[in-house]
Design an enzyme around this catalytic site. Structure first.
Site, PDB file in Angstrom:
ATOM      1  N   HIS A 375       0.790  -1.231   0.000  1.00 51.20           N
ATOM      2  CA  HIS A 375       0.000   0.000   0.000  1.00 51.20           C
ATOM      3  C   HIS A 375       0.821   1.279   0.000  1.00 51.20           C
ATOM      4  O   HIS A 375       0.258   2.365  -0.099  1.00 51.20           O
ATOM      5  CB  HIS A 375      -0.922   0.034   1.222  1.00 51.20           C
ATOM      6  CG  HIS A 375      -2.095  -0.892   1.115  1.00 51.20           C
ATOM      7  ND1 HIS A 375      -3.318  -0.495   0.640  1.00 51.20           N
ATOM      8  CD2 HIS A 375      -2.212  -2.199   1.385  1.00 51.20           C
ATOM      9  CE1 HIS A 375      -4.152  -1.518   0.639  1.00 51.20           C
ATOM     10  NE2 HIS A 375      -3.499  -2.572   1.094  1.00 51.20           N
ATOM     11  N   LYS A 568      -9.271  13.425   5.492  1.00 50.02           N
ATOM     12  CA  LYS A 568      -8.453  12.209   5.423  1.00 50.02           C
ATOM     13  C   LYS A 568      -7.535  12.244   6.630  1.00 50.02           C
ATOM     14  O   LYS A 568      -7.493  13.260   7.345  1.00 50.02           O
ATOM     15  CB  LYS A 568      -7.651  12.146   4.125  1.00 50.02           C
ATOM     16  CG  LYS A 568      -6.884  13.436   3.783  1.00 50.02           C
ATOM     17  CD  LYS A 568      -6.220  13.356   2.424  1.00 50.02           C
ATOM     18  CE  LYS A 568      -7.139  13.663   1.258  1.00 50.02           C
ATOM     19  NZ  LYS A 568      -7.011  12.747   0.141  1.00 50.02           N
ATOM     20  N   ARG A 569      -6.797  11.147   6.896  1.00 50.44           N
ATOM     21  CA  ARG A 569      -5.852  11.202   8.000  1.00 50.44           C
ATOM     22  C   ARG A 569      -4.909  12.389   7.831  1.00 50.44           C
ATOM     23  O   ARG A 569      -4.543  12.755   6.707  1.00 50.44           O
ATOM     24  CB  ARG A 569      -5.040   9.890   8.067  1.00 50.44           C
ATOM     25  CG  ARG A 569      -5.843   8.732   8.622  1.00 50.44           C
ATOM     26  CD  ARG A 569      -6.364   9.015  10.016  1.00 50.44           C
ATOM     27  NE  ARG A 569      -5.302   8.999  10.984  1.00 50.44           N
ATOM     28  CZ  ARG A 569      -5.068   8.018  11.855  1.00 50.44           C
ATOM     29  NH1 ARG A 569      -5.868   6.969  11.900  1.00 50.44           N
ATOM     30  NH2 ARG A 569      -4.073   8.088  12.705  1.00 50.44           N
ATOM     31  N   LYS A 574       0.271  14.028   3.030  1.00 50.62           N
ATOM     32  CA  LYS A 574      -1.018  14.382   2.431  1.00 50.62           C
ATOM     33  C   LYS A 574      -1.205  15.905   2.340  1.00 50.62           C
ATOM     34  O   LYS A 574      -2.115  16.403   1.703  1.00 50.62           O
ATOM     35  CB  LYS A 574      -2.161  13.763   3.235  1.00 50.62           C
ATOM     36  CG  LYS A 574      -2.244  12.231   3.106  1.00 50.62           C
ATOM     37  CD  LYS A 574      -3.378  11.667   3.940  1.00 50.62           C
ATOM     38  CE  LYS A 574      -3.496  10.157   3.909  1.00 50.62           C
ATOM     39  NZ  LYS A 574      -4.224   9.639   2.732  1.00 50.62           N
ATOM     40  N   THR A 679      -8.581   6.767  -2.005  1.00 50.83           N
ATOM     41  CA  THR A 679      -9.894   6.275  -2.415  1.00 50.83           C
ATOM     42  C   THR A 679     -10.952   7.353  -2.204  1.00 50.83           C
ATOM     43  O   THR A 679     -11.990   7.328  -2.854  1.00 50.83           O
ATOM     44  CB  THR A 679     -10.303   5.003  -1.637  1.00 50.83           C
ATOM     45  OG1 THR A 679     -10.066   5.223  -0.251  1.00 50.83           O
ATOM     46  CG2 THR A 679      -9.525   3.797  -2.124  1.00 50.83           C
ATOM     47  N   LYS A 683     -14.471   8.717  -4.287  1.00 51.27           N
ATOM     48  CA  LYS A 683     -15.793   8.918  -3.684  1.00 51.27           C
ATOM     49  C   LYS A 683     -16.331  10.308  -3.989  1.00 51.27           C
ATOM     50  O   LYS A 683     -17.513  10.481  -4.287  1.00 51.27           O
ATOM     51  CB  LYS A 683     -15.708   8.716  -2.165  1.00 51.27           C
ATOM     52  CG  LYS A 683     -15.405   7.281  -1.813  1.00 51.27           C
ATOM     53  CD  LYS A 683     -15.065   7.057  -0.358  1.00 51.27           C
ATOM     54  CE  LYS A 683     -14.559   5.627  -0.204  1.00 51.27           C
ATOM     55  NZ  LYS A 683     -14.093   5.289   1.129  1.00 51.27           N
TER      56      LYS A 683
END
Ligand code: PLP
Length: 834
Positions: A375, A568-569, A574, A679, A683
């Site tokens: 991942h 998101k986390r 990120k 992901t 969405k």
């Protein structure tokens, strides 16, 4: 056959009295009232929303369990290959709404609940999220289970039944505070299987002996035993009779309640302590996303779960009385990341030490059985376990790992003679102090297929992290399976109005099981009435999110503003810091405007959400900064509704279901080359939101599908990242001038004491800007200017939204699961007859 082992007369009696499922409002009401009155011992006079939830859940659970039983019988009688998905995380969210929609009885439940005085939405929202995961990896596992059942694959999930899932997040004075998530009270969705238990051994010693024939045997002895107890969770497919099983293991002391000897000897405390120590194994989910800490308890969790699952799988296989050589024809095991890699070693141990197979034969079986999904390429997320720790906890497994490594290195030496460096590089054992076991290498060597989760990520694996292994094994062992999402939860359940509108246009809900049918929507891009309905749904979803924002933060936001979302986390890679710096830049710009200029500004609500790992200071600092910026901006009369900053606390699956349908734009802005897939990007687009993003993870394939016109891309490319970091390292770093102004504002204490944020600004200005925030800042701001401009042309914007949704067919987990089934597992669906 198994069936014939029961006399026909008996079977007939069972069949006659076999429970049946409700199919109408009246039948549902009868079941509901029965459960409320008898199972819950409540009545008309003391039935609140919570009791109505429990009763409804029990009624649906009965239905699921009937289907579950039949599915398991069918799969056992049919005796074909099964898939086992091993994941340390399953981020399931709520089950009731999903169960209602998947079995197609939501309207019966809605009407039935109404007759009895309840609103279905209030009842559904009583449920506590099952939050046994951190983020994308765990949610992917949950989407996979939905698709496996929907597509009728004989498949089981195996995981751990944590007593505490991911912590609940509260924001107090702008800081994240973690609250334990005790979620098991009142959970109707699990079935304890006190008859399905496995004794799991830890510690102890290995004794080498010989049997009568002189064959060497290894006896693992004198360890500590902990018992694994199975809890089963039914997983209904959508529009099918298949209900698969998710089996979660819970730990308890194996000697029963107490060690009675100790108890009788007056050592009560230590007897209780043993009990508690055993239960600690499955007590809590490690709250790190993309970070491994090497804690012994975590390794214990991993072995406990792998050993229990393998025992269960082997027990099921042995009932068929087949030869061991047929094991890979009956069993495919997929490893979700390296967390379950010990399953490879445990399987080899079972075959060699217990079942007495020859090493080579056993190893052939093992490698044909396992597949490994990687991942991430982030170095801090790659699992390594210290050899001394493993030696102590799992002495026999360490021996087997050394043996696997020896045979592997001999193979490499034969094929690449005299390349010492290569041997050092690919050895499972890293020659550090202490020595470390590299789990990803073990997973590659023990599997027949290794896959990444998006094209760029899989390519990076082949060219960087696993380059040597591509040389050694050839390219065929490495493949890509781009992630997806289940359209049942993430379109139909989360956005019922949009699902209904699409169904109206396409003449039915078939797109929910064949997402490529969405392409027919493209014909309606210019249909004015359709566009109006489309926009109205987005608008209502924004009102719904505005309510959630009001409830959770107290802030009122204008639903007509542009909703810009990043949930998101929280992680430096990120880059929520890039986003909040961009927000500050926007704030400063608005502050410097004349009244005339302000009239041209597109009002915006910048919405953040996400948890930081409790020990990850930089991530917590980012949360703090976002909240402090919100404090200042949201009450500044110079700005008013032109800009609002929101941090939604405790982001989880249920909140994601409200947030995803309500974005105008969402942010997927990781440093190029760092995100596996992402992901939530899928969405948001599936729900008609456009995205701003870097060329990273699945953003690249989303762009390819929906076209470059429909996405706001910015920033440096993955291929340039290394060079830029290199330059930073050698002092060629210049802070972007616009970002410099943002930093000046922070340093002027505009958002409270600047000392709180100095680590964050210093990581960029002084410590090499590893995540290239400054390098990408200018292009990020420019991309947002384009967003503002295009948002003003609502007609075009909605056209882009519709065209994007129309082209999202590729990103269903149904496509993903079929790819795994074809290219990795070699399993077939099991057709279901009525
Ligand atoms: N956390 C939750 C609750 C989610 O629902 C999702 C996916 O939608 C994620 C995390 C993963 O998000 P991302 O792909 O943005 O990392």
């Amino acid at each position: 056959t198994v069936e014939a082992s029961i006399p026909e007369q008996l079977r007939e009696a069972w069949r006659k009295h076999s429970a049946s499922e409700f199919t109408s409002k009246e039948q549902f009401e009868k079941e509901l009232v029965r459960h409320i009155e008898t199972t819950l011992a409540r009545s008309l006079y003391n039935c609140d929303d919570n009791a109505a939830y429990s009763g409804t859940a029990l009624a649906f659970r009965d239905r699921l369990i009937i289907e579950w039983n039949r599915t398991q019988q069918r799969q056992t009688f049919n005796d074909q290959k099964r898939v086992y998905y091993l994941s340390l995380e399953f981020l399931m969210g709520r089950a009731l709404d999903n169960a209602m929609l998947n079995v197609g009885q939501k309207e019966a439940a809605r009407d039935g609940l109404k007759d009895l005085g309840f609103r279905i939405e209030d009842v559904i929202s009583q449920e506590h999220d099952a939050a046994l995961g951190n983020g994308g990896l765990g949610r992917l596992a949950a989407c996979f289970l939905d698709s496996l059942a929907t597509l009728n694959y004989p498949a089981w999930g195996y995981g751990l039944r944590y007593r505490y899932g991911i912590f609940k997040q509260e924001i107090i004075d702008g800081y994240q505070v973690e609250i334990p998530d005790y979620w098991l009270d009142n959970n109707p969705w699990e079935f304890p299987r006190h008859d399905v238990t496995v004794d799991i051994q830890f510690y102890g010693t290995v004794r080498k002996t010989q049997d009568q024939n002189g064959k060497v045997q290894h006896l693992w002895e004198n360890g500590e035993i902990v018992q694994a107890v199975a809890y089963d969770v039914p997983i209904p497919g959508y529009g099918t009779k298949t209900t698969n099983n998710l089996r979660l293991w819970s730990s308890k002391a194996s000697t029963g309640e107490f060690d009675f000897q100790k108890f009788n000897a007056g050592d009560y405390e230590s007897a209780v302590a043993d009990q508690q120590r055993a239960e600690t194994i499955s007590a809590v989910l490690y709250p790190n996303d993309n970070l491994e800490r090497g804690k012994e308890l975590r390794l214990k969790q991993q072995y406990f779960w792998c050993a229990a699952s393998l025992f269960d799988i082997v027990r099921r296989f042995k009932k068929t009385k087949r030869a061991w050589s047929e094991f890979p024809d009956q069993v495919a095991i997929q490893l979700n990341d390296t967390h379950p890699t010990l399953a490879i070693v445990e399987m080899q141990r079972i075959l060699v030490d217990i079942e007495d197979l020859e090493w080579d034969e056993a190893w052939r079986i093992v490698t044909k059985t396992f597949g490994y999904t990687n991942h991430t390429v982030l170095p801090e997320a790659l699992e390594k376990w210290s050899v001394p720790l493993m030696q102590n906890l799992l002495p026999r497994h360490l021996q087997i790992i050394y043996e696997i490594n020896l045979f592997f290195l001999q193979y490499v030496e034969r094929n690449f003679p005299n390349d010492r460096d290569l041997l050092t590089r690919v050895s499972i054992i890293e020659e550090s102090h202490p020595k470390m076991v590299r789990m990803a290498y073990l997973a590659i060597i023990g599997s027949h297929k290794v896959n990444g989760v998006a094209e760029l990520h899989s390519d990076l694996l082949k060219t960087t992290l696993f380059k040597d292994f591509v040389e050694i094994y050839g390219p065929d062992r490495f493949t890509n399976v781009t992630n997806g999402v289940t359209p049942r939860r993430w379109l139909h359940q989360a956005n019922p109005e949009l699902s209904a509108l699409i169904a109206k246009k396409l003449g039915g809900h078939e797109f929910l099981t064949d997402l490529t049918l969405l392409d027919k929507l493209e014909a309606f891009v210019d249909d004015k009435e359709f566009r109006t309905e489309w926009a109205a749904i987005k608008s209502r979803n924004k009102v719904r999110l505005a309510q959630l924002i009001k409830e959770t933060t107290g802030y009122t936001v204008n639903p007509d503003a542009l909703f810009d979302v990043q949930v998101k986390r929280i992680h430096e890679y990120k880059r929520q810091q890039l986003n909040i710096f961009g927000v500050i830049h926007r704030y400063l710009t608005i502050k410097g405007m004349s009244a005339e200029e302000k009239k041209k500004v597109v009002p915006r609500v910048s919405i953040f959400g996400g948890k930081a790992a409790p020990g990850y200071w930089m991530a917590k600092t980012i949360i703090h900064l976002i909240n402090k910026v919100a404090d200042v901006v949201n009450k500044d009369p110079d700005v008013g509704d032109l800009l609002k900053v929101i941090f939604i606390p405790d982001y989880n699956v249920s909140k994601a279901e409200v947030i995803c349908p309500a974005s105008d734009i969402s942010e997927h802005i990781s440093t190029a080359g760092t995100e596996g897939s992402g992901t939530s990007n899928m969405k948001f687009v599936l729900n008609g939101g456009l995205i701003i993003g870097t060329c990273d993870g699945a953003n690249i394939e989303i762009t390819r599908e929906i076209s470059e016109q429909n996405i706001f891309l910015f920033g440096n490319l993955a291929e340039d990242v290394e060079e830029l970091r290199h330059r930073h390292f050698y002092g060629e770093f210049q802070l972007d001038p616009q970002l410099a102004k943002v930093f000046d504002a922070i340093k002027s204490n505009m958002f409270g004491d600047a000392a709180h944020f100095s680590a964050l600004t210093a990581s960029i200005e002084e410590h090499g800007d590893y995540y290239l925030v400054s390098d990408d800042f200018n292009s990020y701001i420019a991309a947002h200017a384009v967003v503002d401009q295009e948002f003003q042309n609502q007609k075009e914007w909605i056209a882009k939204s519709i065209a994007s949704v129309a082209r999202m067919g590729f990103f269903s987990t149904d496509r993903v699961i079929n790819e795994y089934a074809d290219s990795i597992w070699n399993v077939e669906p099991l057709a279901v007859k009525d």
